[in-house]
Write an enzyme that holds these catalytic residues in place. Structure first.
Site, PDB file in Angstrom:
ATOM      1  N   LEU A   1       0.889  -1.282  -0.071  1.00 56.52           N
ATOM      2  CA  LEU A   1       0.088  -0.010  -0.058  1.00 56.52           C
ATOM      3  C   LEU A   1       0.764   1.290   0.143  1.00 56.52           C
ATOM      4  O   LEU A   1       1.931   1.290   0.674  1.00 56.52           O
ATOM      5  CB  LEU A   1      -0.840   0.109   1.431  1.00 56.52           C
ATOM      6  CG  LEU A   1      -1.694  -1.056   1.333  1.00 56.52           C
ATOM      7  CD1 LEU A   1      -2.806  -1.015   2.491  1.00 56.52           C
ATOM      8  CD2 LEU A   1      -2.958  -1.255  -0.073  1.00 56.52           C
TER       9      LEU A   1
ATOM     10  N   GLY B   1       2.032  -5.804   8.387  1.00 56.09           N
ATOM     11  CA  GLY B   1       2.220  -4.466   7.812  1.00 56.09           C
ATOM     12  C   GLY B   1       1.131  -4.173   6.737  1.00 56.09           C
ATOM     13  O   GLY B   1       0.044  -4.831   6.869  1.00 56.09           O
ATOM     14  N   ASP B   2       1.439  -3.420   5.790  1.00 55.15           N
ATOM     15  CA  ASP B   2       0.612  -3.280   4.583  1.00 55.15           C
ATOM     16  C   ASP B   2       1.111  -3.868   3.424  1.00 55.15           C
ATOM     17  O   ASP B   2       1.008  -3.395   2.414  1.00 55.15           O
ATOM     18  CB  ASP B   2       0.826  -1.652   4.264  1.00 55.15           C
ATOM     19  CG  ASP B   2       2.115  -1.298   3.975  1.00 55.15           C
ATOM     20  OD1 ASP B   2       3.300  -1.921   4.217  1.00 55.15           O
ATOM     21  OD2 ASP B   2       2.355  -0.114   3.514  1.00 55.15           O
ATOM     22  N   GLU B   3       1.884  -5.081   3.665  1.00 60.43           N
ATOM     23  CA  GLU B   3       2.150  -5.939   2.487  1.00 60.43           C
ATOM     24  C   GLU B   3       1.112  -7.058   2.169  1.00 60.43           C
ATOM     25  O   GLU B   3       0.866  -7.814   3.076  1.00 60.43           O
ATOM     26  CB  GLU B   3       3.584  -6.453   2.859  1.00 60.43           C
ATOM     27  CG  GLU B   3       4.690  -5.201   2.721  1.00 60.43           C
ATOM     28  CD  GLU B   3       6.107  -5.601   2.698  1.00 60.43           C
ATOM     29  OE1 GLU B   3       6.250  -7.010   3.147  1.00 60.43           O
ATOM     30  OE2 GLU B   3       7.017  -4.907   2.304  1.00 60.43           O
TER      31      GLU B   3
END
Length: 537
Positions: free
Chosen positions: A408, A449-451
């Site tokens: 993201l 996280g955002d992965e």
């Protein structure tokens, strides 16, 4: 039924007669029986699956197979008598048969086909006549006559029933008419206006149209569902397809050989084409079906066992006899019997509660080991397992897959400005959008996280992944409402394709590393885009 029909269950073989001069030698290999649940007419089921028996006879050394199409009660009798060695049946029937302790676990799960496309999953179809416009929604079925082939079927009863419960329609308000197998009788009852609507499993309407027994447009299905990659008519959620099972008397080595043969069935093998199959996959998770059965209170989950007076007599018969002989102790012994009975019931309930708690803890530990606790999607460990299986299947079937590494853009400011709780809600919404845009056979995993990683498997051509990824990126570009704030979102994606070349030796770690490198290339080029590993922008 042949008098000398035998499986591996220990029956005595009949001595073969000497071959006549010039005759073809008799096949003396042990004969195994595959029982197939006949939800369609038995001749139709035999025509479909006889070639599968021939396929297994050719692929499993030292054995030959015959196929029998059996109704539900017939299949249960044959399993109980040990005359069936392998079983292909619907998932609900599998749960019922498993309670008897005569079947092992699933060896493989069936994958149907629609043309040249695999059809993953089974569901229900709610059908009516085209002129019954008074039946527009599921709630219009209150008080109506509904035809079903039987309550033990997943697609023909339980999946539609669960859908009606979710729509707020109590099942006791329906007038259920059981036609019995085959399911063709349900379609006939609707066409003859004997009922208002009917429940059938997916693929039945397409089969009848292909056989010329039903004309296109003769029936319409209610509550249509659109699932990416699923081309059949559908009115309910999707559930895992039929399992292929072994009886408990079958040696593990033989079960392993049969499982390997099933996995080797190619989409264009005559047995697959005759049966309308794309092949078999690794055993599916049938926990969702058990949840539906429990929700509908279907056997064997309809009631808990109770302590009966027969149990009391068998356990305390000497005491009861003593009561009859010793009048002076009648009252004392009766009080003791009542006390002990209540104590047994209490202990039984405590044990059941402990067992349920242990099961919940076991399921929670398993979920923590394989799923992301925030979003509920698979974690890296489960992703690597599924990627390993997808690579093996792609090599075996000469198909393609794509691994998309998604990061993201500008997620850190969401946490910094709105707080970590808002960031969590943001990630949950992003996960929901990604799941809505994927096909049933695809996998979405969160690495942390955002992965995220998208595994797009069973691609029929090299560009099939592009419209899926474009649709997902467009969905991610829409602002997310968090605590009254419209939070802009986008993502940078790295894509790696397999195979990149003939005999590509890539493994899961290599694919993930290459996809990660391509994602960083997309970041460096301005974000909000995707890049394919090995290709220049």
């Amino acid at each position: 039924m042949l008098g000398c029909l035998l499986g591996v269950s220990g029956a005595v073989w009949a001595q073969p007669k000497p071959d006549a001069p010039g005759a073809v030698p008799a096949d003396t290999r042990p004969l195994l029986t595959l029982g197939v649940f006949a939800y369609r007419p038995k001749p139709v089921m035999l025509q479909r699956f006889n070639a599968l028996g021939d396929f297994l006879s050719a692929r499993v050394p030292g054995y030959r197979f015959q196929v029998q199409a059996l109704s539900g009660p017939e299949l249960e009798q044959e399993i109980e008598a040990g005359r069936v060695d392998f079983v292909l049946t619907n998932p609900v029937h599998f749960h019922l048969l498993r309670e008897g302790g005569r079947l092992s676990g699933s060896l493989a799960s069936m994958v149907l086909r629609h043309g040249d496309t695999p059809v993953h999953g089974i569901g229900g179809v709610i059908v009516r006549l085209p002129d019954r416009t008074d039946l527009a929604t599921l709630t219009d079925l209150r008080g109506r006559r509904i035809a079903v082939s039987g309550r033990e079927s997943l697609g023909s009863y339980m999946a539609p029933a669960a859908e009606l419960l979710q729509a707020g329609v109590p099942l006791h308000e329906l007038h259920i008419v059981e036609t019995g197998q085959p399911v063709d009788r349900v379609v006939e009852a609707v066409l003859q206006r004997e009922v208002d609507a009917g429940f059938v499993r997916t693929s039945v309407l397409e089969d009848l149209e292909r056989e010329g027994k039903l004309q296109p447009g003769q029936l319409v299905h209610m509550n249509p569902q659109q699932v990416p990659g699923f081309a059949l008519r559908l009115s309910t959620n999707l559930y895992p397809e039929w399992p292929f099972l072994a009886a408990v008397h079958v040696p593990p080595e033989l079960s392993h050989q049969v499982a390997l043969a099933l996995m080797d069935l190619r989409p264009y093998d005559p047995a697959a084409l005759q049966a309308g199959l794309y092949g078999f996959s690794i055993p599916a998770d049938y926990a969702a079906i058990e949840r539906v059965m429990r929700e509908l209170r279907m056997p064997p989950f309809d009631q808990l066992p109770t302590v009966t007076w027969t149990d009391v007599w068998l356990r305390y018969q000497l005491w009861i006899v003593s009561l009859g002989l010793s009048g002076s102790l009648v009252l004392l012994l009766a009080l003791g019997l009542g006390f002990n009975t209540r104590r047994l019931v209490r202990i039984k309930r405590e044990l059941q509660a402990d067992r349920a708690l242990l099961q919940q803890q076991r399921e929670a530990l398993d979920r923590l080991a394989h799923y992301d606790p925030l979003t509920g999607v698979p974690n890296r460990r489960l992703l690597e397992d599924r990627l390993q299986v997808a690579l093996a299947r792609a090599r075996r079937q000469a198909s393609r897959l794509a691994v998309c590494y998604l990061d993201l853009d500008n997620f850190k400011p969401v946490n910094d400005l709105l707080g970590h709780a808002a960031g969590d809600r943001f990630l949950i919404e992003i996960t929901r959008r990604l799941q809505q845009g994927l096909r049933a056979a695809d996998t979405l995993a969160r690495l942390g996280g955002d992965e995220f990683v998208l595994l797009l498997a069973d691609l029929s051509h090299e560009d099939e992944w592009q419209p899926v990824l474009q649709r997902l990126l467009e969905a991610l570009r829409q602002p997310v409402q968090i605590d009254g704030h419209a939070v802009a979102s986008s993502a940078s994606v790295g894509v790696v394709l397999f195979p990149a070349a003939p005999d590509d030796p890539a493994d899961p770690d290599t694919l993930l590393r290459h996809a990660d490198q391509a994602m960083y290339q997309a970041k460096q080029e301005g974000r909000n885009r995707y890049r394919v590993f090995g290709l220049k922008a």
